[in-house]
Design a protein around this motif. Structure first.
Motif, PDB file in Angstrom:
ATOM      1  N   LEU A  15       0.791  -1.069  -0.123  1.00  0.00           N
ATOM      2  CA  LEU A  15      -0.024   0.111  -0.055  1.00  0.00           C
ATOM      3  C   LEU A  15       0.994   1.245  -0.036  1.00  0.00           C
ATOM      4  O   LEU A  15       0.452   2.119  -0.518  1.00  0.00           O
ATOM      5  CB  LEU A  15      -1.055   0.027   0.998  1.00  0.00           C
ATOM      6  CG  LEU A  15      -1.883  -0.942   1.143  1.00  0.00           C
ATOM      7  CD1 LEU A  15      -2.836  -0.910   2.464  1.00  0.00           C
ATOM      8  CD2 LEU A  15      -2.706  -0.947  -0.010  1.00  0.00           C
ATOM      9  N   VAL A  40       2.260   1.594  -3.482  1.00  0.00           N
ATOM     10  CA  VAL A  40       0.856   2.118  -4.358  1.00  0.00           C
ATOM     11  C   VAL A  40       0.643   3.862  -3.970  1.00  0.00           C
ATOM     12  O   VAL A  40       0.191   4.336  -4.927  1.00  0.00           O
ATOM     13  CB  VAL A  40      -0.279   1.298  -4.310  1.00  0.00           C
ATOM     14  CG1 VAL A  40      -1.390   2.107  -4.697  1.00  0.00           C
ATOM     15  CG2 VAL A  40      -0.043  -0.098  -4.827  1.00  0.00           C
ATOM     16  N   GLY A  41       0.924   4.066  -2.712  1.00  0.00           N
ATOM     17  CA  GLY A  41       0.612   5.526  -2.355  1.00  0.00           C
ATOM     18  C   GLY A  41      -0.781   5.775  -1.849  1.00  0.00           C
ATOM     19  O   GLY A  41      -1.495   6.700  -2.182  1.00  0.00           O
ATOM     20  N   ILE A  42      -0.961   4.765  -0.660  1.00  0.00           N
ATOM     21  CA  ILE A  42      -1.960   5.008  -0.003  1.00  0.00           C
ATOM     22  C   ILE A  42      -1.751   6.177   1.154  1.00  0.00           C
ATOM     23  O   ILE A  42      -0.791   6.044   1.800  1.00  0.00           O
ATOM     24  CB  ILE A  42      -2.586   4.068   0.621  1.00  0.00           C
ATOM     25  CG1 ILE A  42      -2.871   2.825  -0.446  1.00  0.00           C
ATOM     26  CG2 ILE A  42      -3.764   4.073   1.270  1.00  0.00           C
ATOM     27  CD1 ILE A  42      -3.858   3.116  -1.304  1.00  0.00           C
ATOM     28  N   PRO A  43      -2.612   7.220   1.355  1.00  0.00           N
ATOM     29  CA  PRO A  43      -2.288   7.959   2.385  1.00  0.00           C
ATOM     30  C   PRO A  43      -2.246   7.494   3.800  1.00  0.00           C
ATOM     31  O   PRO A  43      -2.670   6.341   4.289  1.00  0.00           O
ATOM     32  CB  PRO A  43      -3.664   8.862   2.346  1.00  0.00           C
ATOM     33  CG  PRO A  43      -4.254   8.852   0.959  1.00  0.00           C
ATOM     34  CD  PRO A  43      -3.704   7.515   0.636  1.00  0.00           C
ATOM     35  N   THR A  67      -0.121  -0.704  -8.784  1.00  0.00           N
ATOM     36  CA  THR A  67      -1.342  -1.218  -8.192  1.00  0.00           C
ATOM     37  C   THR A  67      -1.587  -2.595  -8.648  1.00  0.00           C
ATOM     38  O   THR A  67      -1.708  -3.594  -8.101  1.00  0.00           O
ATOM     39  CB  THR A  67      -2.709  -0.470  -8.635  1.00  0.00           C
ATOM     40  OG1 THR A  67      -2.332   0.922  -8.319  1.00  0.00           O
ATOM     41  CG2 THR A  67      -3.720  -0.983  -7.873  1.00  0.00           C
ATOM     42  N   LEU A  88      -0.846  -5.203  -5.796  1.00  0.00           N
ATOM     43  CA  LEU A  88      -2.289  -5.528  -4.999  1.00  0.00           C
ATOM     44  C   LEU A  88      -2.693  -6.869  -5.691  1.00  0.00           C
ATOM     45  O   LEU A  88      -3.371  -7.547  -4.754  1.00  0.00           O
ATOM     46  CB  LEU A  88      -3.114  -4.347  -5.352  1.00  0.00           C
ATOM     47  CG  LEU A  88      -2.916  -3.089  -4.581  1.00  0.00           C
ATOM     48  CD1 LEU A  88      -3.956  -2.090  -4.585  1.00  0.00           C
ATOM     49  CD2 LEU A  88      -2.473  -3.550  -3.060  1.00  0.00           C
TER      50      LEU A  88
END
Lengths: 495, 491, 499
Positions: C391, C394-397, C435, C439
């Motif tokens: 994550l 992928v760059g999830i806050p 992603t 993922l």
């Protein structure tokens, strides 16, 4: 107060009893009792409707959907005219069906929806503003659908769906116009003469766009009236329905389209707004095309009920043509033709129903000599055919006369003479496709073998409605004064 | 009310859901616990809406001017209410529906967590926070799609994942631009662009708006990014119904409202090429969705396509770029939520009771499941936009907004046209179902004579939604008043 | 001179000493010494960082008795000490996380050698970070190369030997170019200490002399270090090297080694050549383009990879592309983003490698994807760690990767218009590609297997070290994601100290 109750009862009584019938379907064993009950409901509704017709004008707002959208009903001349025709046709068609439906399945469902549609139609006739009109219109489509696909053969179901989608599509087309008119300030209830011509509201729409949406409305609601180019459903849907249903579909429900167009054009916008515009000419053209095309198709068609359906396509556009001339005479002729055609087409379909019920013959060429078997039926058939062709003293003559006069006085250039010519041509074709039947029925020719022809007429439940219709055709043709006077009153208010 | 309640409402289902698998309760107790949890959250959410906290609640500071913070405003309240009202009912339905499935605990854990995350989207104060919850929503809900664990479901879940995160990636561009060119990233009705900073970069910002619109639009299933939605209908029905008709997709639509009205601002956008672009996208989606729905014969997928078209109704409302448009968008968001979740539940009930998936197998099932299909008729009428049902009101609002906008931008008339085209398609694809269920072709056999209506846990939500659809249709005045004042910035 | 100012030198020397001490020791002993020293170095670096923060300026430290302009110097600024702290922490975590495997993967008599190599590597890393003269830099670059090779091939499996050879060849080409550029610099300027070179170069640039040699120097030096750090298309050694070394090596190598070269390059850009000159030379544009291409190609290769380690390795190629793209933006903001991404990548990649190992163990040591199905259920901690690492990538806050992405994007928008759109688009496309491969794997490991009996015997008992390492790395990830402001401020201040 009394009026409110009567109004509510007239609509709710048939709807609720219809629902009751649907819920209890197949559970009521005693058919006679059931039929009496249904008849009582219809009679009572008719009485209530007559009561309403006789009461003074009123306007009732029964519910507010939002602050701006209200469900409003109002009674005026036009509503009276349509209500009268509706209950008359419904009662007679119902009586006919008591006998006719014996040979169909699921009659409880039929009668259930039959009653519901009656209530919806009464509401539609009195719809007081655009939204209410649209609502009733959609409801009418949905509730009359089961009547169309009643026998549930694959063909019928497909025809039902076609009916549904054309109707809804038409209604949505009209809805575009309603959206436009409403959003630009035409939010009030129907007023004779309309708002735009009189300039009584602040209207923000542009003329060009308004004309365009009016055309959409005419074409959209005209779908129901089987007007070209949206007529395709009618010859498919009407014939597959049980005959009494075809009768009311052709006789009354198609006219709902006419009613809606009248309401928008004459009661919201105003005839003057439309007069001389391209929309009027388009409307005239479409109506004439339909008149001619319908007759031609009917002439070609070999299935009896389908022929009648094509005939409806043609005849309803007579009404449209009369309205489109935007003259008093045209208007009178149109509405008179509405009544006359309803009476005649109801009768024709009932006759066709009687023939099917009795002999299971559906094709035109099978009907040779049937006049000997079912004389009453065929006599009624002949009388109303003459009416439809427009031969004096039968009723069709009167309305066509007014239509022609209206057209000639309309000042619409080429249409002033083209209209009557097309009407005349179509009348000839009508004679060609209807009277030929009577001739063959009564005069099957020298080679016809009379040996195995026995007279076996249908019973009174079926003959009485037909006879009443035939009599009405004759009487209305001979004494049209009251009716014409009544319509002229309406016309003078809106034009 | 203390603004910490907002955080509590979000945290309650997330933490509760996360802990659920650890408790290892038997199914009955677990269900009870979950329902209580969900109800408590809903109660809290409603309480928050009714006694709205005046201040915001800062979760934490990210970088200098970026914070993760919560605040409830008018638009957020609408979405919060919607979610809070639907979730308990959908959960109830899910209990019965999932009874015979495996791995229910992890399913319900995710289902409940999704609730919290969706509330987070509704209650976000700024774009960054919303972006966070937006990504989280993808992540928690992806498990729900893959739950059947068939190859198809796995593929669907991956598609969903790629689409969603890819969309968020483009939304991210919008986010960054707003950080740089906006006065703040908070949501303010009318937009936050700092026109001094924007200066000569108007075209660039418009491009970014369109990109971000497409990005957030992925969740709202706009064409051409709608492919995931029909695929995702392999998920269990409670998921398709609640998430793919309401929570997830409406989050997308909600995000678009935020983006358009509260971030970039309609004054900036109206009449520009970007305006035309997004309007066209919405219209194309509507046409695409409704046409495909007619073509589709799988019951749930048909409804999924219908969702695509209906979501774009909402977006068409959004793209009217006027208060009336926002009103219409919110209205359709609410109405569509109620009717579509109902319609999906009907399809789910059919699937659950009879195993029928395709519409041409529904012959005469209306007689066997009168209640289910009775409610389906109501949802159908509403979807088709028949007056007296909810759908009519929202379509009416959209059309009114469109005509109003069209006075300045005649292109908007096309919206009305599209609306009606789609309405016709809708009528076709819902009423064929109804006709088939109630009026089977003569000679076709009803394949499952023993099928009946489902039990109360499934029927109750259906009844509630049907009644709600009717109430929305019959008495929408109060709702519209509230939405009106929100759209005008009154809240 | 404050005592703290000795710390950079101490850390380097301590590592070397640890290596020497370890020579006669057995594996266990070497392990203890190494762990102790690494922790100590982390502590010392941290204290240095605090010291610099407190005093507000960096300092130089003269090694030996030759004063400038001769002799060797270390220079400690905010950036150096920050990176030193993070690097030593990551080494510590990687070692702890893969400790049990070091003892099983590597022949018993070579375990102490492994630790010696690690010590050597760390010392060279620190030296590369701290060095203030090019010659020291070169020396430690070579030491770095040698110890890295050792770490790769010490497992003695066939593929790791090939990988080591490949790495060796690539690396030596890079070193060669680097050496040539240093030699030329010396020839042109007559100095090896950075400040002095810088002064000379500024004069040369002003006078317009030696323009072509300068350009050659810049390009050789850049290309040399770019090759060593595995910028696309010089990445071919990575997948094998990372995929077949023992897991601690993979973690350390992927997280740190290439990053140290990148940092050296940044340092040279600022302290030696001068950033304006670099920008004028357009070499940054080249880096920018290759960075972008690397981002895409790395991800595409990662998508095509059939096994998890190679996937992570290819992902490194993409991440290095990110960093070079940041440098290529040629703005301070871009540089800050690049350095931040060095940190992000360091903590994330090691996390991914360690957790991937855990998943691999839970799947009967198979590395191909189908075998990994449901691995996250068999080894929940590794699953969670892999999830979080993914994550973040992928760059999830709230995770480090998001901040990197944010910084890159902001830098791109603030920078030149021409580079903005390509950057943004590639950034987003690469996010989508990330992603897809990360993922996808996450979905795979969280998909229950049809027949759980197959893995009934799999019993995962992660060592406390593994747990600690994973948790620590996860926390660092969150830390970078949530409290990025002070760190970016620090980096910015550090870069300003360079100039």
């Amino acid at each position: 107060m009394m009026i409110t109750w009567m109004f509510g009862a007239a609509i709710l009584l048939p709807v609720l009893s219809g629902l009751f019938l649907l819920l209890r379907r197949g559970k009521i064993q005693n058919r006679r009792l059931k039929c009496v009950g249904i008849f009582l409901v219809m009679a009572l509704t008719a009485l209530l409707a007559v009561g309403l017709i006789c009461s003074p004008d009123y306007e009732l707002t029964v519910w507010r959907l939002t602050d701006t959208i209200s469900l409003t009903f109002r009674l005026d001349g036009l509503a009276r005219l349509f209500m009268g025709m509706t209950v008359a046709a419904w009662t007679l068609g119902g009586v006919f069906a008591f006998e006719y439906m014996k040979h169909e399945e699921n009659e409880d469902r039929y009668f259930g929806f039959y009653l519901i549609v009656l209530g919806v139609l009464l509401a539609l006739d009195q719809a007081g503003n655009l939204v209410t009109l649209y609502l009733c219109f959609e409801m009418m489509t949905l509730t009359s659908l089961p009547l169309v696909l009643h026998n549930m053969s694959h063909e019928a179901v497909m025809a039902g769906l076609k009916y549904l989608f054309y109707s809804i599509g038409g209604a949505f087309t009209a809805l575009f116009g309603i959206f436009y008119l409403f959003a630009n300030g035409l939010t009030g209830s129907f007023t004779p003469g309309g708002y735009l011509s009189a300039g009584t509201v602040s209207y923000t729409g542009t003329t060009g766009m308004t004309l365009f949406v009016l055309l959409l409305i005419i074409v959209g609601f005209g779908t129901k009236a089987g007007m070209f180019p949206m007529h395709g459903w009618l010859p498919t849907a009407h014939p597959v329905a049980p005959a009494p249903a075809s009768a009311v579909l052709s006789g009354v429900i198609t006219k709902a389209g006419v009613l809606a167009v009248v309401r928008v054009v004459f009661y919201m916008v105003g005839a003057d707004f439309l007069r001389g515009t391209w929309v009027q000419y388009t409307w005239l053209t479409l109506a004439l095309i339909t008149v001619f095309m319908g007759s031609m198709m009917a002439y070609k068609e070999q299935l009896l009920k389908k022929r009648l359906a094509y005939s409806s396509v043609s005849q309803v556009s007579y009404i449209m043509f009369g309205l489109a001339t935007l003259t008093v005479d045209g208007f009178v002729g149109g509405l008179a033709h509405f009544i006359f055609h309803s009476v005649i087409k109801d009768c024709l379909f009932l006759c066709a129903g009687a023939i099917i019920y009795n002999t299971h013959r559906t094709r035109v060429d099978e009907l040779r000599g049937i006049g000997k078997e079912m004389p009453v039926t065929m006599w009624c058939f002949t009388i109303v055919s003459l009416g439809l062709v427009g031969i004096p003293p039968f009723s069709g003559f009167v309305s066509k006369w007014y239509l022609a006069v209206g057209s000639l006085g309309s000042g619409t250039g080429v249409f002033t003479w083209l209209g009557p010519v097309v009407l005349l041509l179509s009348a000839l074709l009508t004679a060609g496709y209807l009277l030929i039947l009577s001739i063959q029925a009564f005069f099957p020719g020298a080679d016809f073998d009379y040996a195995d022809v026995k007279k076996h007429e249908v019973n009174a439940l079926m003959t009485v409605p037909m006879i009443l219709y035939a009599a009405a055709t004759l009487l209305l043709g001979m004494f049209p004064g009251t009716l014409i006077g009544f319509i002229q009153n309406i016309a003078s208010a809106v034009l | 009310m203390n603004s910490a309640c907002l955080a509590l409402a979000i945290a309650l289902p997330i933490v509760g859901g996360a802990l659920m698998p650890l408790l290892r309760l038997p199914d009955k107790k677990r269900n009870l616990l979950i329902e209580i949890l969900v109800l408590a959250t809903s109660a809290l959410a409603f309480a928050c809406v009714l006694r709205r906290p005046e201040t915001n609640f800062v979760l934490f500071h990210l970088t200098g001017n970026m914070t993760f913070s919560l605040r409830l405003d008018g638009l957020g309240s609408v979405f919060t209410c919607l979610i809070a009202a639907l979730w308990p009912l959908a959960t109830l339905y899910a209990f019965e529906y999932m009874r015979h499935e495996e791995r229910t605990t992890s399913f319900f854990a995710c289902y409940t967590m999704t609730y919290g995350v969706t509330l987070g989207i509704a209650m976000s104060e700024d774009l960054v926070t919303m972006y966070l919850f937006y990504e989280l929503l993808t992540l928690v809900s992806v498990y729900l799609v893959m739950h059947p664990m068939t190859r198809k479901a796995l593929r669907a879940s991956r598609t969903y994942l790629y689409y969603s995160i890819g969309g968020a990636a483009f939304a991210f561009i919008g986010l960054v631009f707003l950080i740089l060119y906006g006065t703040t990233t908070n949501f303010v009705l009318g937009g936050v662009l700092d026109m001094e900073k924007v200066g000569g970069n108007v075209q660039l910002i418009l491009l970014v708006y369109v990109l971000a619109f497409l990005g957030f639009g992925v969740k709202a299933a706009i064409f051409p990014f709608s492919g995931w939605l029909p695929k995702a209908s392999v998920a269990p029905t409670p998921v398709t119904a609640l998430l793919h008709a309401v929570a997830v997709v409406k989050s997308g639509a909600f995000a678009l409202m935020r983006l358009t009205y509260y971030s970039f601002g309609t004054d900036f956008l109206r009449g520009t090429w970007a305006h035309f672009a997004v309007m066209s996208i919405a219209m194309i989606s509507v046409i695409y969705g409704s046409t495909m729905a007619v073509k589709e014969t799988h019951f749930k997928r048909r409804l999924a396509y219908s969702t695509i078209s209906n979501l774009s109704y909402v977006i068409m409302g959004v793209t009217m770029m006027s208060p009336a448009g926002l009103l219409a968008a919110m209205c359709h968001m609410v109405v569509h939520a109620v009717m579509k979740i109902g319609a999906f539940f009907c399809s789910g009930a059919v699937l659950h009771q009879s195993g029928i998936e395709y519409i041409d197998e529904l012959n005469g099932l209306g007689r066997r499941m009168p209640f289910t299909f009775g409610t389906f008729v109501i949802f159908s009428c509403s979807l088709a936009g028949i007056p007296l049902f909810g759908g009519f009101i929202s379509k009416w609002c959209i059309a009114m907004a469109a005509v109003e906008t069209a006075r300045e931008i005649p292109y908007a008339y096309a919206v009305v046209g599209v609306l009606l085209y789609a309405a016709l398609m809708t009528a076709i694809y819902v009423f064929t179902v109804v006709v088939r269920a109630f009026f089977p072709d003569r000679g076709s056999v009803t394949p499952h004579p023993e099928v009946t209506d489902p039990n109360w846990e499934m029927c109750l939500p259906l009844a509630v939604f049907a009644v709600a659809t009717l109430v929305l249709g019959l008495h929408s005045g109060p709702l519209l008043d509230v939405l009106q004042s929100i759209a005008n910035g009154g809240f | 001179m404050n005592f703290v100012q000795n710390f950079p030198c101490f850390s380097i020397v301590l590592c070397m000493v640890a290596g020497i001490i370890s020579t006669p020791l057995k594996g266990k002993g070497a392990k203890r010494v190494t762990l102790f020293i690494v922790s100590l170095v982390a502590l010392l670096s941290f204290v240095t960082l605090l010291y610099i923060l407190f005093t507000g300026t960096g300092f130089t430290y003269t090694m030996g008795r030759f004063p400038a302009p001769w002799g060797n110097e270390l220079r400690a600024g905010l950036l150096e000490s920050l990176l030193a702290t993070v690097f030593s922490l990551v080494v510590l975590c990687s070692l702890l996380g893969g400790m049990d495997l070091i003892f099983t993967d590597i022949a018993e008599d070579k375990v102490n050698l492994y630790f010696i190599l690690v010590d050597l590597l760390l010392s060279s890393l620190l030296a590369i970070l701290y060095t203030n003269d090019l010659f020291t830099a070169y020396v430690f670059v070579e030491i770095n190369t040698i110890s890295t090779c050792g770490l790769i091939m010490i497992r003695e499996s066939g593929r790791s030997l090939i990988a080591a050879t490949r790495y060796m060849i690539m690396s030596l080409i890079g070193s060669g170019l680097f050496l040539i550029s240093i030699a030329m610099l010396y020839g042109v300027t007559g100095n090896l200490l950075m400040e002095y070179i810088h002064v000379e170069i500024l004069e040369l640039a002003a006078s317009g002399q030696y323009q072509v040699p300068l350009l050659v120097i810049i390009s050789f030096c850049t290309v040399g270090l770019a090759i060593k750090s595995g910028l696309y298309p010089f990445h071919s050694w990575m997948p094998d090297a990372y995929g077949y070394a023992t897991i601690s090596s993979s973690a350390i190598l992927s997280s740190l080694v290439s990053k140290s070269y990148i940092f050296l390059l940044i340092k040279i850009f600022y302290c030696v050549i001068g950033f304006d000159l670099i920008v004028q030379s357009k070499i940054v544009n080249v880096l920018f383009v290759f960075g972008l291409v690397g981002m895409i190609m790395g991800s595409v290769s990662a998508i095509m990879a059939k096994e998890i380690y190679r996937m992570i390795a290819y992902s490194s190629v993409a991440q290095i592309g990110y960093i070079y793209m940041g440098i290529g933006l040629a703005t301070e903001a871009g540089m800050v983003a690049a350095v931040f991404h060095i940190l992000t990548h360091a903590v994330t990649k090691s996390l991914l490698f360690l957790s991937a190992k855990g998943l691999n163990e839970a799947s009967g040591r198979k590395r191909v994807y189908p075998a990994l199905q449901g691995a996250a259920f068999r080894n929940p901690l590794a699953g969670a760690a892999f999830l979080i690492g993914s994550l973040s990538m992928v760059g999830i806050p709230t995770l480090a990767g998001f901040i990197s992405k944010l910084l890159f994007a902001t830098a791109a928008i603030d920078g030149s218009q021409r580079k903005m759109l390509p950057t943004l688009i590639v950034l987003e496309v690469s996010t989508i590609l990330n992603t897809i491969y990360f993922l996808h794997t996450v979905v795979r490991i969280y998909t229950p297997v049809g027949a759980p009996e197959e893995y009934k015997d799999v019993r995962i008992h992660p060592t406390p070290g593994r747990i600690g390492a994973l948790v620590a790395l996860i926390l660092m990830n969150f830390g970078l994601g949530l409290f990025s402001q002070p760190i970016t401020d620090l980096i910015r201040a550090g870069i300003e100290m360079f100039a």
